[in-house]
Write a protein that holds these residues in place. Structure first.
Motif, PDB file in Angstrom:
ATOM      1  N   ALA A 388      60.131  87.590 102.107  1.00 42.62           N
ATOM      2  CA  ALA A 388      59.761  87.448 103.513  1.00 42.62           C
ATOM      3  C   ALA A 388      60.240  88.618 104.349  1.00 42.62           C
ATOM      4  N   MET A 389      61.275  89.328 103.876  1.00 45.65           N
ATOM      5  CA  MET A 389      61.812  90.457 104.635  1.00 45.65           C
ATOM      6  C   MET A 389      61.049  91.751 104.366  1.00 45.65           C
ATOM      7  N   ASN A 390      60.090  91.682 103.460  1.00 51.51           N
ATOM      8  CA  ASN A 390      59.377  92.902 103.080  1.00 51.51           C
ATOM      9  C   ASN A 390      57.874  92.646 103.005  1.00 51.51           C
ATOM     10  N   GLY A 391      57.354  92.041 104.079  1.00 45.74           N
ATOM     11  CA  GLY A 391      55.917  91.841 104.179  1.00 45.74           C
ATOM     12  C   GLY A 391      55.363  90.727 103.329  1.00 45.74           C
ATOM     13  N   GLY A 392      56.225  89.869 102.767  1.00 46.48           N
ATOM     14  CA  GLY A 392      55.749  88.763 101.958  1.00 46.48           C
ATOM     15  C   GLY A 392      55.219  89.161 100.598  1.00 46.48           C
ATOM     16  N   ARG A 393      55.608  90.341 100.129  1.00 51.24           N
ATOM     17  CA  ARG A 393      55.149  90.783  98.815  1.00 51.24           C
ATOM     18  C   ARG A 393      55.914  90.056  97.704  1.00 51.24           C
ATOM     19  N   PRO A 394      55.283  89.897  96.529  1.00 53.89           N
ATOM     20  CA  PRO A 394      55.990  89.244  95.417  1.00 53.89           C
ATOM     21  C   PRO A 394      57.235  90.021  95.008  1.00 53.89           C
ATOM     22  N   ILE A 395      58.288  89.292  94.706  1.00 52.26           N
ATOM     23  CA  ILE A 395      59.520  89.904  94.210  1.00 52.26           C
ATOM     24  C   ILE A 395      59.300  90.304  92.757  1.00 52.26           C
ATOM     25  N   PRO A 396      59.650  91.510  92.373  1.00 53.66           N
ATOM     26  CA  PRO A 396      59.491  91.905  90.963  1.00 53.66           C
ATOM     27  C   PRO A 396      60.369  91.041  90.054  1.00 53.66           C
ATOM     28  N   ASP A 397      59.965  90.910  88.805  1.00 55.77           N
ATOM     29  CA  ASP A 397      60.794  90.198  87.828  1.00 55.77           C
ATOM     30  C   ASP A 397      62.190  90.813  87.798  1.00 55.77           C
ATOM     31  N   GLN A 398      63.205  89.973  87.607  1.00 56.62           N
ATOM     32  CA  GLN A 398      64.593  90.419  87.667  1.00 56.62           C
ATOM     33  C   GLN A 398      65.319  90.085  86.367  1.00 56.62           C
ATOM     34  N   SER A 399      66.100  91.032  85.876  1.00 54.89           N
ATOM     35  CA  SER A 399      66.927  90.810  84.690  1.00 54.89           C
ATOM     36  C   SER A 399      68.275  90.245  85.079  1.00 54.89           C
ATOM     37  N   ASP A 400      68.825  89.438  84.202  1.00 54.54           N
ATOM     38  CA  ASP A 400      70.148  88.850  84.424  1.00 54.54           C
ATOM     39  C   ASP A 400      71.210  89.920  84.194  1.00 54.54           C
ATOM     40  N   LYS A 401      72.067  90.148  85.199  1.00 52.66           N
ATOM     41  CA  LYS A 401      73.074  91.211  85.112  1.00 52.66           C
ATOM     42  C   LYS A 401      74.499  90.708  85.312  1.00 52.66           C
ATOM     43  N   VAL A 402      74.657  89.576  85.971  1.00 49.81           N
ATOM     44  CA  VAL A 402      75.997  89.071  86.295  1.00 49.81           C
ATOM     45  C   VAL A 402      76.234  87.805  85.486  1.00 49.81           C
ATOM     46  N   TYR A 403      77.009  87.931  84.448  1.00 45.15           N
ATOM     47  CA  TYR A 403      77.231  86.830  83.525  1.00 45.15           C
ATOM     48  C   TYR A 403      78.585  87.033  82.866  1.00 45.15           C
ATOM     49  N   ALA A 404      78.986  86.059  82.079  1.00 48.42           N
ATOM     50  CA  ALA A 404      80.272  86.160  81.382  1.00 48.42           C
ATOM     51  C   ALA A 404      80.017  86.032  79.890  1.00 48.42           C
ATOM     52  N   PRO A 405      80.072  87.118  79.142  1.00 44.52           N
ATOM     53  CA  PRO A 405      79.834  87.047  77.695  1.00 44.52           C
ATOM     54  C   PRO A 405      80.832  86.137  77.005  1.00 44.52           C
ATOM     55  N   LEU A 406      80.453  85.671  75.853  1.00 44.92           N
ATOM     56  CA  LEU A 406      81.303  84.725  75.133  1.00 44.92           C
ATOM     57  C   LEU A 406      82.629  85.331  74.728  1.00 44.92           C
ATOM     58  N   ASP A 407      82.712  86.684  74.648  1.00 39.56           N
ATOM     59  CA  ASP A 407      83.993  87.281  74.265  1.00 39.56           C
ATOM     60  C   ASP A 407      84.963  87.383  75.432  1.00 39.56           C
ATOM     61  N   GLY A 408      84.513  86.965  76.627  1.00 34.42           N
ATOM     62  CA  GLY A 408      85.395  86.938  77.775  1.00 34.42           C
ATOM     63  C   GLY A 408      85.507  88.232  78.539  1.00 34.42           C
ATOM     64  N   HIS A 409      84.888  89.315  78.055  1.00 31.47           N
ATOM     65  CA  HIS A 409      84.976  90.578  78.775  1.00 31.47           C
ATOM     66  C   HIS A 409      83.833  90.700  79.765  1.00 31.47           C
ATOM     67  N   PRO A 410      84.126  91.056  81.012  1.00 35.65           N
ATOM     68  CA  PRO A 410      83.059  91.154  82.010  1.00 35.65           C
ATOM     69  C   PRO A 410      82.106  92.289  81.683  1.00 35.65           C
TER      70      PRO A 410
END
Length: 413
Positions: A388-410
């Motif tokens: 809505a802040m950019n003319g109502g254009r579709p948001i591009p597909d997004q990759s997951d970047k903020v997560y916690a891997p199973l080994d515990g390291h960020p």
């Protein structure tokens, strides 16, 4: 006088605990927001304090207060038989009504408690309707609701509090909280024959954030799709009073809760078509915090003086009131597609993302399909997420970047 001055100075000095496990620079940015708007900042006005709003379930705590209390009520024979199951939800299908009637009605008179502890068939039907929105034979339990204003299973759970006083419901919530806090992380329980969650934990970084916000003069509110009286009990643990809790509010019949809900905006009392859910959260924020009792309360409030500075949530159910925050929006990443599309797109630079603090999820392998189907309309149809802040254009597909891997390291930012 000297004591008041020292108290004010100590409030101005309150800062976030550097030992809390925030992701990346989230703690720094939160502290900057507090310093810029809280007590001690140039523009701080104690007559009109900055507002911070928090979703409750899976934002302030891990797991769900409403779920925990509902499961406790089923296991402890605290559900009263309604005069007809249609009174518990206008959206129940005829099939769901028939299944509930067949499973439960012979066990108790109308208004009396159902002996669900000893009757797994009735307990199963209640639990399946509430947790899965399906009957035990797999059919849809609800139909015909506005997906942007109502979650019928949540409202169904609140309706099943009917016949009790607010004080009694608070007592049930306290018992459920004690029981769930005593269980280990990851614990489950059996309701009827169904396995459901059985533990609650408060997120210590969020608890610390609320503490500092309050110390720095922010007006802190909880906006929850759980029952009002359940949310009040859970919020008390983080120092938030009942008048700063906004949950699903049943109307009273004398001193006892009824099956009907308080309305908001263009939805009147007893229409039972809107709760504190997606656009309904905006409506209730505008009604309770900013005093808008008119029919347009569900519309976005564009006034700078009548909108919250900060908000936090974890789910698509929070997306509308998250977007309304003027300065920062914190999202706990539970891989919910609509809210993660908007948070990762971050078109105005005001979104923060943090992994879950308990049992964090690993990286989602596939990108969120933001440009095609990650959002949904009032009919529940999958649609593109629009900026809505950019003319109502579709948001591009997004990759997951903020997560916690199973080994515990960020992961790297």
């Amino acid at each position: 006088m000297k004591f008041l001055v020292l108290l004010a100075l100590s409030g101005c000095a309150a800062t976030l605990d550097g030992k809390q496990p925030w992701f990346g620079d989230n703690r720094v940015r939160l502290q900057q927001m507090i310093d810029a708007h809280g007590r001690g900042s140039k523009g701080f006005d104690p007559r009109h304090p900055p507002v911070a709003t928090f979703d409750w379930d899976n934002t302030v705590i891990r797991n769900d207060a409403g779920d925990a209390t509902m499961f406790w009520m089923i296991r402890n024979d605290k559900i009263r038989r309604p005069p007809t199951w249609a009174r518990a939800s206008r959206f129940l299908t005829s099939g769901a009504i028939a299944r509930l009637s067949a499973a439960c009605d012979a066990l108790a008179e109308i208004g009396s408690v159902l002996p669900t502890r000893a009757n797994p068939t009735c307990a199963d039907e209640l639990a399946s309707t509430y947790t899965k929105m399906k009957t035990t034979d797999g059919d849809e339990a609800f139909s015909g609701w506005d997906r942007r204003r109502m979650e019928p299973a949540y409202a169904f759970g609140v309706a099943l509090e009917a016949g009790w006083t607010a004080a009694e419901i608070r007592g049930f919530a306290e018992a459920a909280l004690r029981e769930n806090e005593a269980q280990p992380i990851g614990a489950t329980q059996t309701v009827g024959t169904q396995k459901v969650t059985a533990y609650i934990r408060y997120h210590q970084p969020i608890r610390d954030l609320i503490r500092v916000l309050q110390a720095r003069g922010f007006d802190v509110y909880i906006i929850s799709a759980s029952s009002q009286y359940i949310a009040e009990v859970f919020a008390r643990r983080v120092g938030i009073a009942a008048d700063h809790v906004v949950g699903v509010r049943p109307l009273l019949d004398g001193d006892r809760l009824s099956y009907d809900l308080t309305g908001c905006g263009d939805v009147p009392d007893r229409a039972n078509q809107l709760i504190t859910y997606i656009d309904g959260k905006r409506c209730w924020v505008n009604k309770v915090i900013y005093g808008d009792h008119g029919p347009d309360a569900a519309r976005r409030n564009v006034s700078v003086t009548a909108s919250h500075v900060f908000t936090a949530g974890d789910s698509d159910t929070d997306v509308t009131f998250l977007e309304d925050a003027r300065q920062l929006r914190l999202v706990i990443n539970r891989n919910r597609p609509e809210v993660m599309c908007r948070a990762y797109h971050n078109s105005d630079g005001k979104w923060l993302i943090n992994p879950m603090f308990y049992e964090p999820l690993p990286k989602q392998a596939a990108p969120y399909p933001c440009a095609s189907s990650a959002c949904f309309d009032s009919a529940g149809t999958a649609v593109p997420c629009l900026d809505a802040m950019n003319g109502g254009r579709p948001i591009p597909d997004q990759s997951d970047k903020v997560y916690a891997p199973l080994d515990g390291h960020p992961p790297p930012r």
